[in-house]
Design a protein around this motif. Sequence first.
Motif, PDB file in Angstrom:
ATOM      1  N   LEU A 305       0.792  -1.235   0.000  1.00  0.00           N
ATOM      2  CA  LEU A 305       0.000   0.000   0.000  1.00  0.00           C
ATOM      3  C   LEU A 305       0.828   1.291   0.000  1.00  0.00           C
ATOM      4  O   LEU A 305       0.553   2.192  -0.803  1.00  0.00           O
ATOM      5  N   THR A 309       0.405   3.797  -3.096  1.00  0.00           N
ATOM      6  CA  THR A 309      -0.212   5.089  -2.771  1.00  0.00           C
ATOM      7  C   THR A 309       0.677   6.231  -3.257  1.00  0.00           C
ATOM      8  O   THR A 309       0.215   7.184  -3.881  1.00  0.00           O
ATOM      9  N   VAL A 312       0.548   6.526  -7.033  1.00  0.00           N
ATOM     10  CA  VAL A 312      -0.709   7.133  -7.492  1.00  0.00           C
ATOM     11  C   VAL A 312      -0.684   8.641  -7.237  1.00  0.00           C
ATOM     12  O   VAL A 312      -1.041   9.442  -8.103  1.00  0.00           O
ATOM     13  N   GLU A 313      -0.213   9.033  -6.064  1.00  0.00           N
ATOM     14  CA  GLU A 313      -0.151  10.460  -5.731  1.00  0.00           C
ATOM     15  C   GLU A 313       0.722  11.236  -6.708  1.00  0.00           C
ATOM     16  O   GLU A 313       0.446  12.389  -7.014  1.00  0.00           O
ATOM     17  N   HIS A 314       1.773  10.590  -7.179  1.00  0.00           N
ATOM     18  CA  HIS A 314       2.701  11.291  -8.060  1.00  0.00           C
ATOM     19  C   HIS A 314       2.431  11.032  -9.534  1.00  0.00           C
ATOM     20  O   HIS A 314       3.272  11.329 -10.385  1.00  0.00           O
ATOM     21  N   GLY A 315       1.288  10.443  -9.816  1.00  0.00           N
ATOM     22  CA  GLY A 315       0.901  10.296 -11.212  1.00  0.00           C
ATOM     23  C   GLY A 315       1.712   9.264 -11.989  1.00  0.00           C
ATOM     24  O   GLY A 315       1.798   9.325 -13.207  1.00  0.00           O
ATOM     25  N   LEU A 316       2.341   8.328 -11.278  1.00  0.00           N
ATOM     26  CA  LEU A 316       3.138   7.300 -11.952  1.00  0.00           C
ATOM     27  C   LEU A 316       2.325   6.041 -12.227  1.00  0.00           C
ATOM     28  O   LEU A 316       2.747   5.176 -12.980  1.00  0.00           O
ATOM     29  N   LEU A 317       1.162   5.953 -11.595  1.00  0.00           N
ATOM     30  CA  LEU A 317       0.337   4.750 -11.711  1.00  0.00           C
ATOM     31  C   LEU A 317      -1.120   5.191 -11.694  1.00  0.00           C
ATOM     32  O   LEU A 317      -1.500   6.030 -10.873  1.00  0.00           O
ATOM     33  N   ALA A 318      -1.890   4.632 -12.623  1.00  0.00           N
ATOM     34  CA  ALA A 318      -3.318   4.974 -12.616  1.00  0.00           C
ATOM     35  C   ALA A 318      -3.962   4.393 -11.367  1.00  0.00           C
ATOM     36  O   ALA A 318      -3.643   3.273 -10.958  1.00  0.00           O
ATOM     37  N   ALA A 319      -4.871   5.146 -10.771  1.00  0.00           N
ATOM     38  CA  ALA A 319      -5.493   4.724  -9.516  1.00  0.00           C
ATOM     39  C   ALA A 319      -6.205   3.387  -9.682  1.00  0.00           C
ATOM     40  O   ALA A 319      -6.175   2.533  -8.795  1.00  0.00           O
ATOM     41  N   SER A 320      -6.845   3.181 -10.820  1.00  0.00           N
ATOM     42  CA  SER A 320      -7.587   1.933 -11.013  1.00  0.00           C
ATOM     43  C   SER A 320      -6.622   0.756 -11.145  1.00  0.00           C
ATOM     44  O   SER A 320      -6.913  -0.351 -10.691  1.00  0.00           O
ATOM     45  N   THR A 321      -5.451   0.996 -11.748  1.00  0.00           N
ATOM     46  CA  THR A 321      -4.438  -0.068 -11.835  1.00  0.00           C
ATOM     47  C   THR A 321      -3.929  -0.421 -10.438  1.00  0.00           C
ATOM     48  O   THR A 321      -3.795  -1.602 -10.086  1.00  0.00           O
ATOM     49  N   ALA A 323      -5.502  -0.078  -7.647  1.00  0.00           N
ATOM     50  CA  ALA A 323      -6.568  -0.785  -6.937  1.00  0.00           C
ATOM     51  C   ALA A 323      -6.585  -2.259  -7.331  1.00  0.00           C
ATOM     52  O   ALA A 323      -6.690  -3.144  -6.480  1.00  0.00           O
ATOM     53  N   ARG A 324      -6.470  -2.519  -8.618  1.00  0.00           N
ATOM     54  CA  ARG A 324      -6.488  -3.923  -9.065  1.00  0.00           C
ATOM     55  C   ARG A 324      -5.291  -4.699  -8.522  1.00  0.00           C
ATOM     56  O   ARG A 324      -5.416  -5.845  -8.105  1.00  0.00           O
ATOM     57  N   LEU A 326      -3.641  -4.175  -5.769  1.00  0.00           N
ATOM     58  CA  LEU A 326      -3.828  -4.416  -4.333  1.00  0.00           C
ATOM     59  C   LEU A 326      -4.847  -5.526  -4.101  1.00  0.00           C
ATOM     60  O   LEU A 326      -4.645  -6.403  -3.249  1.00  0.00           O
TER      61      LEU A 326
ATOM     62  N   ASP B  38      -4.446  -1.846 -18.512  1.00  0.00           N
ATOM     63  CA  ASP B  38      -3.580  -1.366 -17.430  1.00  0.00           C
ATOM     64  C   ASP B  38      -2.188  -1.030 -17.955  1.00  0.00           C
ATOM     65  O   ASP B  38      -1.592  -0.023 -17.573  1.00  0.00           O
ATOM     66  N   LEU B  45       0.515   7.378 -18.940  1.00  0.00           N
ATOM     67  CA  LEU B  45       0.442   8.270 -17.784  1.00  0.00           C
ATOM     68  C   LEU B  45       1.448   9.427 -17.815  1.00  0.00           C
ATOM     69  O   LEU B  45       1.086  10.563 -17.489  1.00  0.00           O
ATOM     70  N   LYS B 276      -4.169  15.069  -6.554  1.00  0.00           N
ATOM     71  CA  LYS B 276      -3.653  13.985  -5.706  1.00  0.00           C
ATOM     72  C   LYS B 276      -4.783  13.368  -4.891  1.00  0.00           C
ATOM     73  O   LYS B 276      -4.923  12.144  -4.811  1.00  0.00           O
ATOM     74  N   LEU B 280      -6.277   9.452  -5.125  1.00  0.00           N
ATOM     75  CA  LEU B 280      -6.359   8.524  -3.993  1.00  0.00           C
ATOM     76  C   LEU B 280      -7.807   8.115  -3.722  1.00  0.00           C
ATOM     77  O   LEU B 280      -8.088   6.939  -3.454  1.00  0.00           O
ATOM     78  N   TRP B 282     -10.135   7.947  -5.856  1.00  0.00           N
ATOM     79  CA  TRP B 282     -10.499   7.036  -6.942  1.00  0.00           C
ATOM     80  C   TRP B 282      -9.969   5.633  -6.632  1.00  0.00           C
ATOM     81  O   TRP B 282     -10.679   4.638  -6.776  1.00  0.00           O
ATOM     82  N   MET B 283      -8.722   5.559  -6.195  1.00  0.00           N
ATOM     83  CA  MET B 283      -8.144   4.256  -5.861  1.00  0.00           C
ATOM     84  C   MET B 283      -8.994   3.551  -4.793  1.00  0.00           C
ATOM     85  O   MET B 283      -9.349   2.378  -4.942  1.00  0.00           O
ATOM     86  N   ARG B 286     -12.332   2.314  -6.109  1.00  0.00           N
ATOM     87  CA  ARG B 286     -12.181   1.090  -6.901  1.00  0.00           C
ATOM     88  C   ARG B 286     -11.900  -0.122  -5.992  1.00  0.00           C
ATOM     89  O   ARG B 286     -12.345  -1.233  -6.273  1.00  0.00           O
ATOM     90  N   ILE B 287     -11.136   0.101  -4.936  1.00  0.00           N
ATOM     91  CA  ILE B 287     -10.875  -0.990  -3.990  1.00  0.00           C
ATOM     92  C   ILE B 287     -12.174  -1.426  -3.317  1.00  0.00           C
ATOM     93  O   ILE B 287     -12.506  -2.616  -3.273  1.00  0.00           O
TER      94      ILE B 287
END
Lengths: 341, 341
Positions: A305, A309, A312-321, A323-324, A326, B38, B45, B276, B280, B282-283, B286-287
Amino acid sequence: MNLAQAIVGAPGARQRRAIAKAITLLESTRGDHRAQADELLTELLPHTGKAFRLGISGVPGVGKSTFIEALGLYLIAQGHRVAVLAIDPSSTVSGGSILGDKTRMEHLSVHAQAYIRPSPSSGTLGGVAAKTRESMLVCEAAGYDVVIVETVGVGQSETAVAGMTDMFVLMQLPNAGDDLQAIKKGVMELADLVVINKADLDPDAATRARAQITSALRILGQHGNPDHAHHDATLWHPQVLQLSALKVQGVEAFWQAVGEFRRLQEAGGRLQSRRKHQALAWMWERIDSGLKRAFRQAPAVKALLPQLTNEVEHGLLAASTAARRLLDAMHEGTRGGPSAN
Amino acid sequence: MNLAQAIVGAPGARQRRAIAKAITLLESTRGDHRAQADELLTELLPHTGKAFRLGISGVPGVGKSTFIEALGLYLIAQGHRVAVLAIDPSSTVSGGSILGDKTRMEHLSVHAQAYIRPSPSSGTLGGVAAKTRESMLVCEAAGYDVVIVETVGVGQSETAVAGMTDMFVLMQLPNAGDDLQAIKKGVMELADLVVINKADLDPDAATRARAQITSALRILGQHGNPDHAHHDATLWHPQVLQLSALKVQGVEAFWQAVGEFRRLQEAGGRLQSRRKHQALAWMWERIDSGLKRAFRQAPAVKALLPQLTNEVEHGLLAASTAARRLLDAMHEGTRGGPSAN
């Protein structure tokens, strides 16, 4: 002696101790206590459901305690037994609690026909609400026939109270703008009855507030809640009453309005359907809460996590990705093998 | 040719096909498509985040399409490239969709500098919103520098749109009571800007509506959202504009207000912190959604749920007890052994 038997038994000191013990059990977080509490609830359940459940909400200073004291004493004089429970999400932060200071209801709190319990002072709002619902069942099994659940206007606590009571009453002050705040928070919409307290201090302001709130209730009722539909004589239309809790003015009129509401709801079968709906919503709320807790406690999730997290905060990973990933990690961790999806 | 490369590449027919293909992939429910989607998102991104994300909400008939067409053509004339996406939860029921009928924006929809995509027509609101967010990222990677997300005032779709855009605009008609409905639904509170459309049809009503909404925004802003705090010159205060989308009056003033908002948000670092926070949220959304899906699909839950639901409805089982049994059953089923709690 069996706790359930003491609760459903004769009123008195023994019953009162049993109620307190039961509620302490319900509020415990220990696993074995929880199992005992579940057993107790199942034993008590056949003895519940006969009370009228009244929710009362209002911002600090509106005069809830004064009103509940006046109402409670009035009801006891009519032959009722009254339980008062509270939900105060802020008490889980401050450790304090509304109703914690019982001197706020000095006559009611010492009355043999009243039972007053402060808000649980730990847990999430969902957890606090669940414990209060369960405490309500204990009080009902003990023969309290009016259960009042009080809350301050903080966060989503009004929604929780409206979701466990037969009738939801919103207390307001005769101040301009208070009604808009209540509309904004979605609380006005939940109100079966609006009470303007301290109406004696500024009768003109109270009259204006009453007109404004009546108009707002009419407009809000045009959409949404089918319970507020017109052209059906068995339907209740939300009312606005003025009263002065301090001078004990308007309490009888209030209880008459409650009685009329109750009569219409019971006649239309809406009381039972509201309770069914509430019980199912409560079940799903507890399930959601349990699922989230299990997720956050899963070792694989704990390990991943923080990094995800951060990405996601820094825009390196899509939030939905994220979530999946995790969710997959949790399922792999639980199953001890690769995820099915 | 690589899909991500075609999307970030030169504008034109190839890029347009790549965008459409990518969005179709994002909207697919097949597991292998999801994995590809993904991967694609992760590739895209780094090319996202440079667009301004504008949310526009309003009830059917308020004139959203007419306004977006006018705004889109104005922006293209200023050198922008404009993408328009939609979230319509009702389309998942009806199979229809806002924006489905592209003739509603007849000039914008055929313009080379515009990309218009109707609402996904299947899935929950959460799922539809997730797909729209991802589609937004695809459009940004393709160099669309203004992305408009449109929604009708149904359910929680406004909250979803406000949760994925940099600025949330609420369109209203100059009708009494419309503002109360928006306050009730919590939408007024989300609005960074309120637009009163069709102001030319009844200028007096529009002026009254503007005064009412301005007053409501001021009262609502006194509590809650710290972004609306006073005494800080870098803070934006929600405004109310009148315009006529049909006569293309007020579009320039609208865009000036958007620019002022954007400047203040960027200067205060609030644009980045809003994004940001949104990512989060959104993440976690989705979770939560994934946890609920896994719960409902678990064989042990499927086996027990109908009976326990029935017992809860009929007051034979406390809702919280039922919830615990179902959660335990799921965990036992997953672990292949007795539950730890």
